[in-house]
Design an enzyme around this catalytic site. Structure first.
Site, PDB file in Angstrom:
ATOM      1  CB  ILE A 174      -3.482 -48.510  21.255  1.00 57.46           C
ATOM      2  CG1 ILE A 174      -4.257 -47.186  21.123  1.00 57.46           C
ATOM      3  CG2 ILE A 174      -4.414 -49.691  21.440  1.00 57.46           C
ATOM      4  CD1 ILE A 174      -5.067 -47.093  19.842  1.00 57.46           C
ATOM      5  CE  LYS A 175      -4.265 -42.434  22.300  1.00 56.95           C
ATOM      6  NZ  LYS A 175      -5.409 -43.288  22.560  1.00 56.95           N
ATOM      7  CG  ASN A 176       3.286 -42.907  20.502  1.00 53.11           C
ATOM      8  OD1 ASN A 176       2.134 -43.088  20.113  1.00 53.11           O
ATOM      9  ND2 ASN A 176       4.253 -42.529  19.673  1.00 53.11           N
TER      10      ASN A 176
END
Length: 385
Positions: free
Chosen positions: A187-189
């Site tokens: 879910i990270k950038n």
């Protein structure tokens, strides 16, 4: 059919932005015949150093792994204390405890959810061996004040930058001040499914991390093949299997090349959310007052029943019935069963107030205008407007 249609219409809280570049990167690694830790790791580490301005970067299998070996490299152990906010993912607390040290959880600012230097300083004792500030939701903590405390008391600072790829503080990317740990979780950038990276300017510290992440050996398999070194390296100290495969590193590299565009889209969606919240009772987090660039990893609202006429949990359940996913970042660590029982008298009022009210709304680069309108329409319906 109805269930399948509902699932296909479901708007998730997050979705990775993958495309042809990532597929091509994976194919290149598969075609090379070297799929575990190797040249793509080296490329990723060099590229991340260019992003943050650090001299060294060590890719690992997860940010949790990075935190584990960073604490080990500092010599954290039995009886030591490590200061961290409770408003964080539990992996940090778990790593501290598994090393035999004591987590000292402190409160955060009520409206930014950032750990404050005042709370940190009040928790410092002769046993304090590290301070771990969290750059929360994509915004930076007040590093000048926190590093000043570290220097005054002689305590190392390890920045939890899991949310902060692309975040800057007073003109410098997070990590540029010392040691920071970034996440490449799904879910990270930027993501490669699972992975992380530790940046530092300390060569001895970087060497320890490299050894600890690969069995305690001084070199990895690629070093031995490409460098003409002895086929069997010696164990310098017991270590772990925390290396990142080149398959993952190649995806992370492709994502890193898109970082500016991905974060720009996140920022645009966050700006739309802020504008829409002016007509809704839900309270977004406040922005830090210091100069910064926000990476907008998360867009968080607070759902106060007295103000909104609904609890956070009821809001999340209602959005789910409308096919909209949400997240909770985080349920405060000291309210989790193990830590609640270990620290039964610990109270952190602002952390607890937020832990009961925070909700992360959908935010990801491929989110469409139609997706956004759907979220806002649902929030208006739930708020009775």
């Amino acid at each position: 059919m109805a269930e399948g249609k509902m699932m296909s219409d479901f708007l998730p809280f997050s979705r990775p932005a993958m495309g042809a570049e990532e597929l091509a990167a994976v194919k290149t690694v598969l075609d090379s015949g070297w799929i575990t830790t190797g040249p793509k790791n080296q490329e990723l580490e060099a590229a991340f150093c260019r992003l943050t301005g650090n001299q060294y970067a060590v890719a690992v299998s997860s940010a949790t792994a990075g935190m584990h070996i960073a604490l080990m490299a500092l010599g954290i152990g039995e009886g030591d204390e490590v200061i961290t906010p409770s408003m964080t993912w539990v992996s940090t607390l778990n790593m501290i405890v598994l090393l035999g040290a004591n987590p000292v959880m402190v409160d955060v600012d009520r409206d930014t959810l950032m750990v404050t230097p005042e709370h940190i300083e009040a928790a410092i004792t002769p046993q304090t061996k590290a301070i771990i500030p969290v750059h929360y939701a994509g915004a930076p903590a007040d590093l000048d004040a926190i590093y000043a405390l570290g220097e005054r008391y002689g305590i190392p600072v390890i920045e939890d930058a899991a949310h902060a790829t692309g975040t800057s503080y007073k003109g410098r990317h997070i990590g540029a001040r010392g040691t920071a740990i970034f996440s490449f979780h799904a879910i990270k950038n930027i993501t490669c499914a699972e992975g992380g990276i530790v940046v530092t300017d300390n060569p001895q510290f970087a060497d320890k991390l490299r050894s600890l992440k690969f069995h305690g050996l001084g070199v990895d398999a690629w070093d031995r093949q490409s460098g003409g070194r002895a086929p069997q390296a010696e164990v310098l100290a017991p270590g772990y299997k925390y290396n990142l495969p080149d398959l993952n590193a190649a995806i992370a590299l492709a994502q890193l090349q898109k970082l500016d565009a991905l974060n720009a889209r996140r920022a645009a969606i966050a700006a739309q959310y802020h504008q829409a919240m002016a007509d809704l009772p839900f309270q977004p987090l406040s922005l830090p007052s210091w100069e910064h660039i926000h990476a907008w990893h998360l867009f968080i609202i607070r759902v106060d029943e007295a103000r909104c006429g609904i609890t956070r949990d009821a809001l999340m359940a209602s959005l789910k019935t409308k096919g909209i996913g949400t997240g909770l970042h985080f349920r405060a660590a000291h309210t989790q069963k193990y830590y609640r029982e270990r620290f039964p008298t610990l109270t952190l009022p602002d952390t607890e107030w937020n832990s009961e009210r925070i909700c992360s709304l959908p935010l990801f680069p491929d989110m469409t205008e139609s997706d956004f309108d759907r979220v806002i329409t649902a929030l208006h319906q739930i708020a009775g407007q």
